[in-house]
Design a protein around this motif. Sequence first.
Motif, short mmCIF file in Angstrom:
data_model
loop_
_atom_site.label_atom_id
_atom_site.label_comp_id
_atom_site.label_asym_id
_atom_site.label_seq_id
_atom_site.Cartn_x
_atom_site.Cartn_y
_atom_site.Cartn_z
N ALA A 74 0.84 -1.20 0.00
CA ALA A 74 0.00 0.00 0.00
C ALA A 74 0.87 1.25 0.00
N VAL A 75 1.91 1.24 0.84
CA VAL A 75 2.82 2.39 0.92
C VAL A 75 3.52 2.60 -0.41
N SER A 76 3.97 1.51 -1.04
CA SER A 76 4.66 1.61 -2.33
C SER A 76 3.77 2.24 -3.39
N GLU A 77 2.50 1.84 -3.39
CA GLU A 77 1.56 2.40 -4.37
C GLU A 77 1.36 3.88 -4.14
N ILE A 78 1.26 4.28 -2.88
CA ILE A 78 1.08 5.70 -2.57
C ILE A 78 2.31 6.49 -2.99
N GLU A 79 3.50 5.92 -2.73
CA GLU A 79 4.74 6.63 -3.05
C GLU A 79 4.90 6.84 -4.54
N SER A 80 4.28 5.97 -5.35
CA SER A 80 4.35 6.13 -6.80
C SER A 80 3.64 7.39 -7.26
N ARG A 81 2.79 7.95 -6.38
CA ARG A 81 2.06 9.18 -6.71
C ARG A 81 2.61 10.39 -5.96
N ALA A 82 3.76 10.22 -5.30
CA ALA A 82 4.24 11.25 -4.38
C ALA A 82 5.26 12.20 -4.98
N SER A 83 5.39 12.23 -6.30
CA SER A 83 6.28 13.19 -6.99
C SER A 83 7.71 13.13 -6.46
N GLY A 84 8.24 11.93 -6.35
CA GLY A 84 9.65 11.80 -5.99
C GLY A 84 9.94 11.71 -4.51
N LEU A 85 8.97 12.02 -3.67
CA LEU A 85 9.18 11.93 -2.23
C LEU A 85 8.69 10.57 -1.72
N SER A 86 9.33 10.08 -0.66
CA SER A 86 8.79 8.89 -0.01
C SER A 86 7.52 9.29 0.73
N TYR A 87 6.70 8.30 1.04
CA TYR A 87 5.46 8.59 1.76
C TYR A 87 5.77 9.16 3.13
N ALA A 88 6.82 8.65 3.76
CA ALA A 88 7.22 9.18 5.07
C ALA A 88 7.61 10.65 4.98
N GLU A 89 8.29 11.02 3.88
CA GLU A 89 8.67 12.43 3.70
C GLU A 89 7.44 13.30 3.48
N VAL A 90 6.47 12.79 2.73
CA VAL A 90 5.23 13.54 2.52
C VAL A 90 4.56 13.81 3.85
N ARG B 83 3.13 19.54 2.16
CA ARG B 83 2.69 18.37 1.40
C ARG B 83 1.54 17.61 2.03
N HIS B 84 1.31 17.78 3.34
CA HIS B 84 0.28 16.98 3.98
C HIS B 84 -0.34 17.72 5.16
N SER C 67 -6.63 7.47 5.59
CA SER C 67 -7.59 6.36 5.61
C SER C 67 -7.96 5.94 4.20
N LYS C 68 -7.91 6.88 3.27
CA LYS C 68 -8.23 6.55 1.87
C LYS C 68 -6.97 6.29 1.04
N GLN C 69 -5.82 6.20 1.73
CA GLN C 69 -4.54 5.96 1.07
C GLN C 69 -4.33 6.95 -0.08
N ARG C 70 -4.47 8.20 0.26
CA ARG C 70 -4.41 9.27 -0.73
C ARG C 70 -3.40 10.31 -0.28
N ILE C 71 -2.70 10.92 -1.22
CA ILE C 71 -1.83 12.05 -0.89
C ILE C 71 -2.32 13.27 -1.67
N PRO C 72 -2.06 14.48 -1.14
CA PRO C 72 -2.54 15.69 -1.83
C PRO C 72 -1.99 15.80 -3.26
N ILE C 73 -2.87 16.11 -4.20
CA ILE C 73 -2.44 16.37 -5.58
C ILE C 73 -1.94 17.81 -5.67
N GLN C 74 -1.47 18.21 -6.86
CA GLN C 74 -0.80 19.50 -6.99
C GLN C 74 -1.68 20.67 -6.55
N SER C 75 -2.95 20.69 -6.95
CA SER C 75 -3.81 21.83 -6.59
C SER C 75 -4.00 21.90 -5.07
N GLU C 76 -4.05 20.75 -4.42
CA GLU C 76 -4.19 20.72 -2.96
C GLU C 76 -2.88 21.12 -2.29
#
Length: 566
Positions: free
Chosen positions: A43-59, A65-66, A533-542
């Motif tokens: 799950a973490v790996s999938e989220i990190e693929s959308r994190a624009s180069g940052l690890s999920y922990a860094e986000v 970013r969060h 909870s939704k395994q989501r990270i903020p997109i660019q506009s957010e």
Amino acid sequence: MAVVGMIKTYIRGVFLAASCAFLLACSGDPEIILPDGGTVADAVSEIESRASGLSYAEVLSTPQRHPLALARYIAEHGNDNGMLFTVYTQLIQILSTHNVPQEAVIDVLLQAQWHLENTTHPEFFDPFRFELTIIEGYIDIGLVEEGMMRLRDLDQRLSEQLLTPTVLNARYQRSELVRKAKDVEFLEELVDRQADPAIRAQWRAYLGLLYLDKGEELMARRVADDIAFRLGELRWTEMPLEVDNESYQIRMAYEALFELFAALGDQRNALEVLDMSYTRVQAENGDNPYWQLAGRISYIDDFASINEMARAQQVAIQIVFDLESFLESTDDYAYYFIFSGLEELIDVLMKFDMQEQQSQLVQLISGMIMAEDDPEMLWYALLVVELMKSFEQEGNYTDMLHHIRFLTNQLTSIDERLMIYSWKLDLYADLGMNRDAERMLSLLAAELDRSHAEDVRELFAFIGERLLNHDRKDLYDRHIVPAVEGAPYLIHNVGYTLAEYEYYEDALALILGRDNLDMVPYFLLSIGQLYVSKQRIPIQSERDVLEVLHKETQALLTVSDSEAAY
């Protein structure tokens, strides 16, 4: 009427209560298997693929970013230690129970520990509770050994304290964590130390359940047999003083014993304990009308779980009978039951297919409604239709829906019309009555256009959710969002509703331009919890909104520091 006011308060509180619930409860341990067969690491790996180069922990640790990181930033750089410890408590509870990298949780846990040891504690702060929250965080992410090492250290310090209410609470919570960690050896030690026979029996029951969980059935049976032999010795002398209802704590002890006997298939002793519990708790709550109604519902499930269906049905019959008596003699307690304990009662009546009691309940409340032309009965008429839906009594809708229309036409209060139109909108949609649902939506929109926000904004949490649920964000933006300017306390409800329906950018934008940060971190925590909870990270506009919020926050905190220095 006081009753209707109480009902409205309940309805308005439903959304806020729901917004406090955690939507996903999985550990951060990368080895834990999720319900879909994947792992937290996946799950973490999938989220990190959308994190624009940052690890999920860094986000999760970057304020731009969060929302969780921004909430932490505000707490860390502000001057309110009460806010600081509250934010860290919620951060630990959110991060340790969701799919996030373990290192992100550990970072928060270590910083929380540092503050516990080095930051001035606010007034009325409970350091033991905070430390137990940290320990539970380690257990939740799978670092059980670390958590238990810390818990043993705390246990030693608690043993050296005077028995104040705070210490008693901490000792009880300590025992709960030992049970959660399934540490048999530690729990055995705590049982041996416990002198109070009732608490000792309760924790021995938990110990028996742990033995059973580990496949040691013989040990579990030995514990159960000894408890059964000593049932008559139970006396309650010590309890966590945070719980001001001794009957509740007695009930907890009996529930532990019942759970053990039921798990072992020992129906005779399970029934004996259940009878003891029901008799004693009922005797101690004989003058409590709420308990007589709602407080007995769980016993239906308990009796049925050990195949005592006649006893389960007897309790259900008594509840319906007492409800009828209360409806005839008083308003408050019976109506309070209807809008608090009824959902649980419906669940158990459906679970065990108690059709006779289902019909009695519907007929009881229907009879009360149809005998009155008072528009105040609308609340209960709508409720009866919900009951009919739950019990699949579709053929009985017609008369009650006609009566609902009749009563609705008599309403004169704007806020009552708004509430009724909102509720009927959902009701008609659920019943597949699409034309009526559209009519309710039109009436609701017209009523909002005629009303003044300051007169009805207390209803916006309830109304707003229905508007978004029926794809009318245009009405939400036109009526609900502007109300925040005149009533900033609505930000949390309005913003959370937007985020729940995935309008994250709009939700975050609500706190732009604020000159006071007092409530902002708590709002950010709620929004941040939805992201994880939704395994989501903020997109660019957010992220753009978060960037502006971070800059505004920095400026406000700088001013605050200057004022404090001055």
